[in-house]
Write a protein that holds these residues in place. Structure first.
Motif, PDB file in Angstrom:
ATOM      1  N   ARG A  98       0.814  -1.211   0.000  1.00 30.23           N
ATOM      2  CA  ARG A  98       0.000   0.000   0.000  1.00 30.23           C
ATOM      3  C   ARG A  98       0.845   1.257   0.000  1.00 30.23           C
ATOM      4  NH1 ARG A  98      -4.785  -0.280   3.984  1.00 30.23           N
ATOM      5  NH2 ARG A  98      -5.191   1.634   2.903  1.00 30.23           N
ATOM      6  N   ALA A 135       4.945  -3.786  -5.151  1.00 26.98           N
ATOM      7  CA  ALA A 135       3.742  -3.568  -5.941  1.00 26.98           C
ATOM      8  C   ALA A 135       3.901  -4.096  -7.358  1.00 26.98           C
ATOM      9  CB  ALA A 135       3.388  -2.088  -5.966  1.00 26.98           C
ATOM     10  N   TYR A 186       1.960  -8.236  -7.400  1.00 26.81           N
ATOM     11  CA  TYR A 186       0.917  -8.459  -6.415  1.00 26.81           C
ATOM     12  C   TYR A 186       0.641  -9.940  -6.189  1.00 26.81           C
ATOM     13  CZ  TYR A 186      -0.329  -3.509  -6.398  1.00 26.81           C
ATOM     14  OH  TYR A 186      -0.318  -2.151  -6.245  1.00 26.81           O
ATOM     15  N   CYS A 246      -6.127  -6.924  -0.446  1.00 24.53           N
ATOM     16  CA  CYS A 246      -5.851  -7.481  -1.778  1.00 24.53           C
ATOM     17  C   CYS A 246      -7.117  -8.080  -2.376  1.00 24.53           C
ATOM     18  CB  CYS A 246      -4.753  -8.548  -1.699  1.00 24.53           C
ATOM     19  SG  CYS A 246      -3.095  -7.901  -1.402  1.00 24.53           S
ATOM     20  N   ASP A 254      -9.693  -5.342  -3.325  1.00 27.67           N
ATOM     21  CA  ASP A 254      -9.313  -4.563  -4.504  1.00 27.67           C
ATOM     22  C   ASP A 254      -8.971  -5.405  -5.720  1.00 27.67           C
ATOM     23  OD1 ASP A 254      -9.641  -2.408  -2.809  1.00 27.67           O
ATOM     24  OD2 ASP A 254      -7.500  -2.128  -2.459  1.00 27.67           O
ATOM     25  N   ASN A 308      -6.152  -7.224  -6.106  1.00 26.18           N
ATOM     26  CA  ASN A 308      -4.717  -7.098  -6.379  1.00 26.18           C
ATOM     27  C   ASN A 308      -4.004  -8.412  -6.077  1.00 26.18           C
ATOM     28  OD1 ASN A 308      -4.721  -4.383  -7.164  1.00 26.18           O
ATOM     29  ND2 ASN A 308      -4.654  -3.707  -5.042  1.00 26.18           N
ATOM     30  N   GLY A 309      -3.582  -9.100  -7.134  1.00 27.88           N
ATOM     31  CA  GLY A 309      -2.844 -10.342  -6.976  1.00 27.88           C
ATOM     32  C   GLY A 309      -3.708 -11.563  -6.764  1.00 27.88           C
ATOM     33  N   GLN A 339     -10.851 -10.604  -7.288  1.00 29.45           N
ATOM     34  CA  GLN A 339     -11.617  -9.746  -6.389  1.00 29.45           C
ATOM     35  C   GLN A 339     -12.695 -10.598  -5.727  1.00 29.45           C
ATOM     36  OE1 GLN A 339     -14.890  -8.318  -6.335  1.00 29.45           O
ATOM     37  NE2 GLN A 339     -14.336  -6.969  -4.671  1.00 29.45           N
TER      38      GLN A 339
END
Length: 111
Positions: free
Chosen positions: A22, A28, A31, A56, A59, A61-62, A65
């Motif tokens: 973050r 970053a 992810y 994560c 959002d 990320n990696g 969702q």
């Protein structure tokens, strides 16, 4: 001098790099790798990792969702006293995101 100072010990074998996600650190860039490391730490009971992995999932990320998994991770850490997770979960209840709006539960979590 450095010879006089004791070596810093880490609390676990998990490298702290994913926790910098973050903050825009080099982690970053990957992810997915960070999410794997966060999952490992979260499964070992690391409350900060549970919160970060929840972010994560929230959002995407990696990981795919997944609001349900995000809320589960926030709840797990919040129930164990992690202030950041209590705040994340409180916002979810206050705004009616990821769960029905509940101002009383939000207020309880924000305390």
């Amino acid at each position: 001098s450095s010879a006089e100072r004791p070596a810093r010990r880490r609390g676990s074998a998990i490298h702290p790099r994913p926790f910098l996600l973050r903050r825009g650190a080099r982690a970053a860039e990957n992810y997915a790798e960070a999410a794997v490391l966060l999952r490992r730490a979260a499964d070992q009971g690391n409350l900060r990792a549970q919160c970060q992995l929840g972010i994560c999932y929230r959002d995407g990320n990696g990981v795919p969702q997944d609001n349900r998994e995000a809320a589960r991770l926030f709840r797990r850490a919040a129930d164990n006293g992690h202030a950041g997770s209590q705040c994340e979960l409180g916002y979810c209840y206050a705004l009616g995101k990821m769960m029905p709006q509940d101002d009383d539960e939000a207020a309880r979590l924000f305390r």
